[in-house]
Write a protein that holds these residues in place. Structure first.
Motif, PDB file in Angstrom:
ATOM      1  N   ASP A 275      -5.656  -0.870   6.339  1.00 47.26           N
ATOM      2  CA  ASP A 275      -6.342  -1.696   5.342  1.00 47.26           C
ATOM      3  C   ASP A 275      -7.856  -1.539   5.441  1.00 47.26           C
ATOM      4  OD1 ASP A 275      -4.096  -2.681   4.114  1.00 47.26           O
ATOM      5  OD2 ASP A 275      -4.053  -4.569   5.221  1.00 47.26           O
ATOM      6  N   ALA A 276      -8.364  -1.501   6.678  1.00 49.28           N
ATOM      7  CA  ALA A 276      -9.808  -1.347   6.855  1.00 49.28           C
ATOM      8  C   ALA A 276     -10.284   0.011   6.334  1.00 49.28           C
ATOM      9  CB  ALA A 276     -10.168  -1.510   8.328  1.00 49.28           C
ATOM     10  N   TYR A 277      -9.459   1.045   6.539  1.00 46.73           N
ATOM     11  CA  TYR A 277      -9.836   2.364   6.011  1.00 46.73           C
ATOM     12  C   TYR A 277      -9.863   2.354   4.487  1.00 46.73           C
ATOM     13  CZ  TYR A 277      -9.871   7.237   4.756  1.00 46.73           C
ATOM     14  OH  TYR A 277     -10.206   8.441   4.176  1.00 46.73           O
ATOM     15  N   LYS A 278      -8.884   1.712   3.870  1.00 45.97           N
ATOM     16  CA  LYS A 278      -8.859   1.658   2.404  1.00 45.97           C
ATOM     17  C   LYS A 278     -10.108   0.957   1.870  1.00 45.97           C
ATOM     18  CE  LYS A 278      -4.670  -0.134   1.829  1.00 45.97           C
ATOM     19  NZ  LYS A 278      -3.434  -0.559   1.127  1.00 45.97           N
ATOM     20  N   ARG A 279     -10.575  -0.042   2.602  1.00 46.88           N
ATOM     21  CA  ARG A 279     -11.745  -0.797   2.143  1.00 46.88           C
ATOM     22  C   ARG A 279     -13.040  -0.047   2.370  1.00 46.88           C
ATOM     23  NH1 ARG A 279     -15.161  -3.944   4.730  1.00 46.88           N
ATOM     24  NH2 ARG A 279     -13.905  -3.977   6.618  1.00 46.88           N
ATOM     25  N   THR A 280     -13.137   0.738   3.458  1.00 47.44           N
ATOM     26  CA  THR A 280     -14.420   1.328   3.854  1.00 47.44           C
ATOM     27  C   THR A 280     -14.466   2.846   3.790  1.00 47.44           C
ATOM     28  OG1 THR A 280     -13.752   1.512   6.176  1.00 47.44           O
ATOM     29  CG2 THR A 280     -14.780  -0.574   5.475  1.00 47.44           C
ATOM     30  N   LYS A 281     -13.288   3.491   3.880  1.00 46.22           N
ATOM     31  CA  LYS A 281     -13.193   4.952   4.024  1.00 46.22           C
ATOM     32  C   LYS A 281     -13.936   5.445   5.268  1.00 46.22           C
ATOM     33  CE  LYS A 281     -10.785   5.561   0.261  1.00 46.22           C
ATOM     34  NZ  LYS A 281      -9.847   4.481   0.229  1.00 46.22           N
ATOM     35  N   ASN A 282     -13.983   4.609   6.291  1.00 45.91           N
ATOM     36  CA  ASN A 282     -14.642   4.945   7.548  1.00 45.91           C
ATOM     37  C   ASN A 282     -13.803   5.983   8.293  1.00 45.91           C
ATOM     38  OD1 ASN A 282     -15.679   5.024  10.184  1.00 45.91           O
ATOM     39  ND2 ASN A 282     -16.103   2.831  10.236  1.00 45.91           N
ATOM     40  N   PRO A 283     -14.357   7.176   8.579  1.00 46.70           N
ATOM     41  CA  PRO A 283     -13.559   8.215   9.252  1.00 46.70           C
ATOM     42  C   PRO A 283     -13.101   7.815  10.652  1.00 46.70           C
ATOM     43  CG  PRO A 283     -15.871   8.879   9.054  1.00 46.70           C
ATOM     44  CD  PRO A 283     -15.708   7.658   8.219  1.00 46.70           C
ATOM     45  N   LEU A 284     -13.823   6.899  11.304  1.00 49.86           N
ATOM     46  CA  LEU A 284     -13.372   6.433  12.618  1.00 49.86           C
ATOM     47  C   LEU A 284     -12.025   5.744  12.504  1.00 49.86           C
ATOM     48  CD1 LEU A 284     -13.857   5.862  15.641  1.00 49.86           C
ATOM     49  CD2 LEU A 284     -15.052   3.763  14.952  1.00 49.86           C
ATOM     50  N   TYR A 285     -11.828   4.957  11.446  1.00 49.09           N
ATOM     51  CA  TYR A 285     -10.557   4.270  11.256  1.00 49.09           C
ATOM     52  C   TYR A 285      -9.441   5.267  10.985  1.00 49.09           C
ATOM     53  CZ  TYR A 285     -13.569   0.139  10.619  1.00 49.09           C
ATOM     54  OH  TYR A 285     -14.500  -0.859  10.774  1.00 49.09           O
ATOM     55  N   GLN A 286      -9.747   6.310  10.236  1.00 45.92           N
ATOM     56  CA  GLN A 286      -8.746   7.362   9.993  1.00 45.92           C
ATOM     57  C   GLN A 286      -8.359   8.034  11.310  1.00 45.92           C
ATOM     58  OE1 GLN A 286      -9.837  10.291   7.059  1.00 45.92           O
ATOM     59  NE2 GLN A 286      -8.070  11.590   7.489  1.00 45.92           N
ATOM     60  N   GLU A 287      -9.343   8.290  12.163  1.00 51.23           N
ATOM     61  CA  GLU A 287      -9.075   8.913  13.461  1.00 51.23           C
ATOM     62  C   GLU A 287      -8.146   8.035  14.303  1.00 51.23           C
ATOM     63  OE1 GLU A 287     -11.527   9.998  17.564  1.00 51.23           O
ATOM     64  OE2 GLU A 287     -12.632   9.833  15.677  1.00 51.23           O
ATOM     65  N   GLY A 605       7.421   3.384 -15.733  1.00 50.34           N
ATOM     66  CA  GLY A 605       7.314   4.668 -16.419  1.00 50.34           C
ATOM     67  C   GLY A 605       7.675   5.802 -15.488  1.00 50.34           C
ATOM     68  N   ALA A 606       7.797   6.995 -16.044  1.00 47.04           N
ATOM     69  CA  ALA A 606       8.251   8.156 -15.279  1.00 47.04           C
ATOM     70  C   ALA A 606       7.329   8.484 -14.111  1.00 47.04           C
ATOM     71  CB  ALA A 606       8.383   9.360 -16.210  1.00 47.04           C
ATOM     72  N   THR A 607       6.041   8.185 -14.230  1.00 45.57           N
ATOM     73  CA  THR A 607       5.078   8.522 -13.168  1.00 45.57           C
ATOM     74  C   THR A 607       4.724   7.304 -12.302  1.00 45.57           C
ATOM     75  OG1 THR A 607       3.194   8.109 -14.659  1.00 45.57           O
ATOM     76  CG2 THR A 607       4.083  10.360 -14.586  1.00 45.57           C
ATOM     77  N   ALA A 608       5.603   6.297 -12.295  1.00 47.44           N
ATOM     78  CA  ALA A 608       5.288   5.037 -11.608  1.00 47.44           C
ATOM     79  C   ALA A 608       4.967   5.247 -10.131  1.00 47.44           C
ATOM     80  CB  ALA A 608       6.447   4.061 -11.760  1.00 47.44           C
ATOM     81  N   LYS A 609       5.763   6.064  -9.444  1.00 48.10           N
ATOM     82  CA  LYS A 609       5.537   6.228  -8.011  1.00 48.10           C
ATOM     83  C   LYS A 609       4.204   6.937  -7.743  1.00 48.10           C
ATOM     84  CE  LYS A 609       7.587   7.985  -3.761  1.00 48.10           C
ATOM     85  NZ  LYS A 609       8.651   8.791  -3.135  1.00 48.10           N
ATOM     86  N   LEU A 610       3.880   7.939  -8.566  1.00 49.11           N
ATOM     87  CA  LEU A 610       2.594   8.628  -8.420  1.00 49.11           C
ATOM     88  C   LEU A 610       1.434   7.665  -8.657  1.00 49.11           C
ATOM     89  CD1 LEU A 610       0.968  11.225  -8.032  1.00 49.11           C
ATOM     90  CD2 LEU A 610       1.243  11.674 -10.490  1.00 49.11           C
ATOM     91  N   GLU A 611       1.554   6.838  -9.689  1.00 52.27           N
ATOM     92  CA  GLU A 611       0.502   5.861  -9.983  1.00 52.27           C
ATOM     93  C   GLU A 611       0.374   4.856  -8.840  1.00 52.27           C
ATOM     94  OE1 GLU A 611      -1.551   5.998 -12.359  1.00 52.27           O
ATOM     95  OE2 GLU A 611      -0.647   7.292 -13.884  1.00 52.27           O
ATOM     96  N   ALA A 612       1.499   4.515  -8.232  1.00 48.78           N
ATOM     97  CA  ALA A 612       1.461   3.576  -7.107  1.00 48.78           C
ATOM     98  C   ALA A 612       0.690   4.164  -5.928  1.00 48.78           C
ATOM     99  CB  ALA A 612       2.876   3.205  -6.680  1.00 48.78           C
ATOM    100  N   THR A 613       0.786   5.472  -5.735  1.00 51.53           N
ATOM    101  CA  THR A 613       0.035   6.122  -4.661  1.00 51.53           C
ATOM    102  C   THR A 613      -1.459   5.908  -4.856  1.00 51.53           C
ATOM    103  OG1 THR A 613       1.769   7.802  -4.455  1.00 51.53           O
ATOM    104  CG2 THR A 613      -0.352   8.303  -3.451  1.00 51.53           C
ATOM    105  N   ILE A 614      -1.904   5.974  -6.095  1.00 52.63           N
ATOM    106  CA  ILE A 614      -3.319   5.705  -6.394  1.00 52.63           C
ATOM    107  C   ILE A 614      -3.646   4.249  -6.087  1.00 52.63           C
ATOM    108  CG2 ILE A 614      -5.073   5.671  -8.216  1.00 52.63           C
ATOM    109  CD1 ILE A 614      -3.398   7.872  -9.625  1.00 52.63           C
ATOM    110  N   PHE A 615      -2.775   3.344  -6.548  1.00 50.32           N
ATOM    111  CA  PHE A 615      -2.977   1.916  -6.287  1.00 50.32           C
ATOM    112  C   PHE A 615      -3.101   1.645  -4.795  1.00 50.32           C
ATOM    113  CE2 PHE A 615      -0.893  -1.999  -4.911  1.00 50.32           C
ATOM    114  CZ  PHE A 615      -1.649  -2.964  -5.549  1.00 50.32           C
ATOM    115  N   HIS A 616      -2.219   2.246  -4.003  1.00 47.23           N
ATOM    116  CA  HIS A 616      -2.192   1.973  -2.566  1.00 47.23           C
ATOM    117  C   HIS A 616      -3.430   2.488  -1.842  1.00 47.23           C
ATOM    118  CE1 HIS A 616       1.700   0.196  -2.669  1.00 47.23           C
ATOM    119  NE2 HIS A 616       2.340   1.302  -2.993  1.00 47.23           N
ATOM    120  N   SER A 617      -4.178   3.378  -2.428  1.00 50.70           N
ATOM    121  CA  SER A 617      -5.385   3.888  -1.775  1.00 50.70           C
ATOM    122  C   SER A 617      -6.535   2.894  -1.835  1.00 50.70           C
ATOM    123  CB  SER A 617      -5.808   5.221  -2.400  1.00 50.70           C
ATOM    124  OG  SER A 617      -6.276   5.027  -3.721  1.00 50.70           O
ATOM    125  N   TYR A 618      -6.395   1.847  -2.628  1.00 54.32           N
ATOM    126  CA  TYR A 618      -7.416   0.807  -2.735  1.00 54.32           C
ATOM    127  C   TYR A 618      -7.020  -0.398  -1.893  1.00 54.32           C
ATOM    128  CZ  TYR A 618      -9.348   3.306  -6.783  1.00 54.32           C
ATOM    129  OH  TYR A 618      -9.914   4.241  -7.608  1.00 54.32           O
TER     130      TYR A 618
END
Length: 674
Positions: A275-287, A605-618
Motif C-alpha cells: 500500500d505504501a508503494y502504491k501511494r509513494t512509488k518509493n523504490p525502497l518499498y519495492q525492494e 466488461g470484457a476487459t474488466a480484469k485488465l482495468e482492475a490491474t490499473i485500479f490496483h496500482s493506485y
C-alpha cells in the motif's frame, strides 16, 4: 513418562527428550489430572521463542527440576500457535496476577484447570521453590487455593467483550480527531514507530494511520508513516541480505531484532509496504516487497503450496552451541575479509562502527543514511553504489548460507497461511508481478483442498500431510479475508462464494448474539474455563475486527443487510470506548469505511480484469472493487453487464452514478470528491 514424541508440533518435539513427564493438552490428560487430584503445570511457548529455549535448558532438562515436577504435578506442554485458545485464557490470568505477560508462560492450576499461580521465565531455583511451596499449600490448606481460584475466575469473567447496547447508534467520525492527536504524542520522530523499546512493528497501526492521513489530507501523519517504514526497512529488523522481518527490535532504532522470523509478521508487512508503494512509488518499498517475497518463497513455501510458520531466533554458532542471532550477525574481520577494498564504503552504508555494533564484537547491519547521501560523500556515482550494494548483499548471502541455519517451524497454520496469501495478493496489486498471484492462487487451493472439510469447518494446523485441531475464529476470519482479496484481483466469484460459505458457518458456530461478538472457539468444541472473545488488535488484528471487515465487504457484494447490521453493531460498540487507539486500529480502519468518503466500484466488461490491474496500482483504501467480464448474478453486479462495452459504476451508500467508459474518468472523480 514424557509423551511429546507422539506430537507433530516442532515446539513440543523440542521438549520430547526432557526428563519432565510432559503430556500434551488433550481430554485424556485433563481427565487424569482430575482423577489423580494433582495440580497441573501448564507451560506455554513456541518453537522460535528464545527465552523458552533458555528455560528449557536451565530447568526442564534438569533432573532435579524434573523430579519435583514429576512427583507432584501433571505437566502439560502447549504450543501457543497450535492452541491460541488455551494461551489466551491463561495469558489473561497471568496478566491479572502479575500485571504483565509473555513467553514462556508458566502457570499452575487446580486439577480442574482453574489457575492459581504463574509467571513467565523462572530461574531453576525460583521454579523449584515455588512448586514446592504450592504443593505444600495444596496438601495442607487446599481450601485457600480453591478460594483464590474462585476469585480469579470471577476476575477473568469480568474481562469479557466490551459492553454493548441493543440499539445501534452510529458514532460521529469526529471521534477519531482526539484519538489521533493523542496518538501523535507517542510518535518517535527520529526513528519512527512509538517512542519506546522494545519496538513491535504493528502493521495494522500504520495501515490505519496511512489511510487516515490519506483521506484527511494529514501530511504529518503520512510523513510519520513513511519515516517508520523507511527506518524499519533500513534494518537490522529487516534482513537486507536475505529479506524478511524479525519479530521486533529490542531498541529504539529498529536495530537489534529478536531474531525469529514469523509468517504472520511478514505477510502483514507485505500488505503494508504494498500500500505504501502504491501511494509513494518509493523504490525502497519495492525492494522490501521483492526481498521479502524471495525469502518467504524460498524458505517457507512448500511443494503443496502452503507456508511454514517461522524460523527460530536461535541457531548453532561456530562452536555448535545454540545462540540467539548467530546466523545473522557479523564481525568486522569477517566483513573485511569478504569485502576487501569495498569495506570502507560498505561500513559507511551499514554502520560497521559504534552505531551498528550490537555486542561482543558482533554487528547487525543497519542503514541510517540514504545511498544518495553516501554517494555524494564518497564522490561515487549513485548507480554504481546501488550496483555495489546488490553485489555486497549477494556476496554476504552466499557466505551466510554456509552457516548453520535457524531451526524451522514446519507446521502450516491456517490463519497464518491466509495472512501470507493476502500479502502476496497485495504485492501483486502493487507491482503487477504475475508470479505473486500464482503463489497466492496455489495457496488458496491448498486451503480449500487440505484445510476445509465437507462438514464446513476449517482445520487449524497441517503437518506431515495431516490436518489437525478444529479451526479457531482467527482461521475463519483470515481465510475469508484472503478469499475476498483473491476475488478482487481475479474477479473469479468462486472465491466470494467460498468466503460467504465460511462466513455463514462462522455465524452459526462462533457468533454470540448476546455479546454482539464472535467467540474464539467453535460451539462444537469443548469449552475452556472461560469463553474468550478476541477484540483487541495486537501484532495480528483481533479476529473479531477482521470478521467485522469481512461482513462489511460481503454485505456490499451480496446486498446482505444482516451482515452489515452485525458489522455495525460490532464496530459501533467498540469505537466510542476506545482510549488507546493502537490497540483498536483495525476497528478504526473499518470505522472509516462507514464515512461519506467510502465508495464502491463495479467494472463490467470484457476487459474488466485488465482495468482492475490499473485500479490496483493506485492507493485507494476507501474504494471497494468488484467486476466481471460476463453477465453476473452477484447482487452488486447484476444487470450491469453490457455486451461489447466496459462500464465503470461508481457507487456510494447503495446508489450508483451513471456508468463511465474509462477508469481515468472514475479516478478524476475520486480525486475531485475524496
Amino acid at each position: 513418562m514424557n509423551e511429546l514424541s507422539k506430537e507433530t508440533s516442532p515446539y513440543l518435539l523440542q521438549h520430547a527428550q526432557n526428563p519432565v513427564h510432559w503430556k500434551a493438552w488433550n481430554a485424556t490428560t485433563l481427565s487424569n489430572a482430575k482423577t489423580n487430584n494433582k495440580l497441573i503445570i501448564v507451560s506455554i511457548g513456541y518453537s522460535a521463542c528464545h527465552w523458552c529455549h533458555v528455560m528449557e535448558h536451565e530447568s526442564f532438562e534438569d533432573h532435579e527440576v524434573a523430579q519435583t515436577m514429576n512427583a507432584n504435578f501433571t505437566s502439560i506442554k502447549v504450543d501457543r500457535e497450535e492452541r491460541p485458545d488455551v494461551d489466551a485464557v491463561y495469558m489473561k490470568a497471568i496478566q491479572i496476577m502479575t500485571g504483565r505477560g509473555g513467553w514462556p508462560l508458566n502457570i499452575v492450576t487446580l486439577p480442574d484447570g482453574r489457575p492459581i499461580w504463574g509467571g513467565t521465565y523462572f530461574r531453576k531455583s525460583e521454579w523449584i521453590n515455588a512448586l514446592e511451596q504450592l504443593q505444600t499449600l495444596y496438601r495442607e490448606q487446599p481450601e485457600k487455593m480453591i478460594e483464590y481460584a474462585e476469585k480469579l475466575a470471577l476476575g477473568l469473567a469480568s474481562l469479557q467483550p466490551i459492553p454493548t447496547t441493543k440499539t445501534v447508534e452510529e458514532p460521529s467520525q469526529e471521534l477519531l480527531i482526539p484519538l489521533i492527536e493523542k496518538w501523535k504524542k507517542s510518535f518517535d520522530w527520529e526513528f519512527g514507530g512509538m517512542a519506546r523499546a522494545p519496538k513491535f512493528m504493528m502493521p495494522t497501526n500504520y495501515a490505519f494511520l496511512m489511510r487516515y492521513g490519506f483521506q484527511k489530507n494529514d501530511q504529518e501523519l503520512l510523513d510519520f508513516v513513511d519515516l517508520t517504514l523507511t527506518k524499519m526497512a533500513y534494518g537490522g529488523l529487516f534482513d537486507t541480505i536475505d529479506g524478511g522481518f524479525s519479530r521486533y527490535s529490542v531498541d529504539m532504532k529498529w536495530h537489534v531484532p529478536h531474531f525469529e522470523k514469523m509468517a504472520y509478521d511478514n505477510g502483514q508487512l507485505l500488505s503494508l509496504y504494498a500500500d505504501a508503494y502504491k501511494r509513494t512509488k518509493n523504490p525502497l518499498y519495492q525492494e522490501v516487497i521483492e526481498k521479502t517475497i524471495t525469502f518467504a518463497t524460498r524458505e517457507w513455501l512448500t511443494n503443496e503450496g502452503a507456508f511454514y510458520s517461522a524460523l527460530d531466533a536461535d541457531s548453532l554458532n561456530a562452536e555448535q552451541h545454540l545462540e540467539e542471532g548467530a546466523f545473522y550477525v557479523w564481525t568486522k574481520p569477517e566483513l573485511q575479509q569478504l569485502l576487501q577494498d569495498d569495506f570502507e564504503i560498505f561500513s559507511a552504508v551499514y554502520n560497521i562502527h559504534e552505531f551498528g555494533h550490537w555486542e561482543n564484537g558482533n554487528y547487525v547491519l543497519i542503514q541510517n543514511q540514504t545511498l544518495e547521501t553516501i554517494a555524494s560523500e564518497y564522490k561515487i556515482d549513485l548507480a554504481i553504489l546501488h550496483s555495489k550494494k546488490k553485489t555486497w548483499e549477494k556476496l554476504l548471502f552466499e557466505s551466510r548460507e554456509k552457516r548453520n541455519k535457524p531451526r524451522l517451524d514446519d507446521k502450516c497454520l491456517t490463519s497464518w497461511n491466509a495472512i501470507m496469501l493476502k500479502g502476496y495478493v497485495d504485492a501483486y496489486k502493487a507491482l503487477a508481478e504475475e508470479s505473486y498471484l500464482q503463489v497466492a492462487l496455489r495457496n488458496g487451493a491448498f486451503i480449500v483442498e487440505k484445510l476445509w472439510v465437507p462438514e464446513g469447518n476449517l482445520w487449524h494446523s497441517y503437518k506431515n500431510e495431516q490436518s489437525s485441531i478444529n479451526g479457531f475464529l482467527e482461521d475463519y476470519a483470515s481465510v475469508i479475508a484472503a478469499f475476498i482479496a483473491l476475488y478482487e484481483v481475479t474477479f473469479d466469484e468462486k472465491w466470494l462464494q467460498h468466503a460467504k460459505q465460511l462466513t455463514d458457518y462462522t455465524l452459526d458456530h462462533f457468533y454470540d448474539e448476546s455479546q454482539t461478538f464472535f467467540a474464539f472457539k467453535s460451539d462444537l468444541d469443548e469449552a475452556l474455563i472461560i469463553p474468550h472473545y478476541e477484540t483487541e488488535d495486537n501484532v495480528i488484528p483481533a479476529s473479531n475486527s477482521i470478521m467485522a471487515h469481512n461482513l462489511f465487504q460481503l454485505s456490499v457484494y451480496y446486498h446482505q443487510s444482516h451482515y452489515e447490521k452485525i458489522a455495525k453493531k460490532m464496530v459501533f460498540a467498540i469505537v466510542p470506548l476506545v482510549d488507546y487507539p493502537s490497540a483498536f486500529s483495525n476497528w478504526l480502519d473499518l470505522f472509516l469505511s462507514f464515512s461519506e468518503q467510502n465508495k464502491e466500484l463495479a467494472i463490467c466488461g470484457a476487459t474488466a480484469k485488465l482495468e482492475a490491474t490499473i485500479f490496483h496500482s493506485y492507493y485507494l483504501p476507501n474504494v471497494l472493487i468488484a467486476g466481471t467480464s460476463t453477465a453476473s448474478t452477484l447482487p452488486f453486479l447484476a444487470q450491469r453487464y453490457l455486451e461489447g462495452a466496459t462500464l465503470f459504476y461508481l457507487c456510494q451508500n447503495k446508489t450508483c452514478d451513471l456508468p463511465r467508459h474509462s477508469f481515468k474518468e472514475v479516478y478524476e472523480d475520486l480525486k475531485s470528491k475524496p
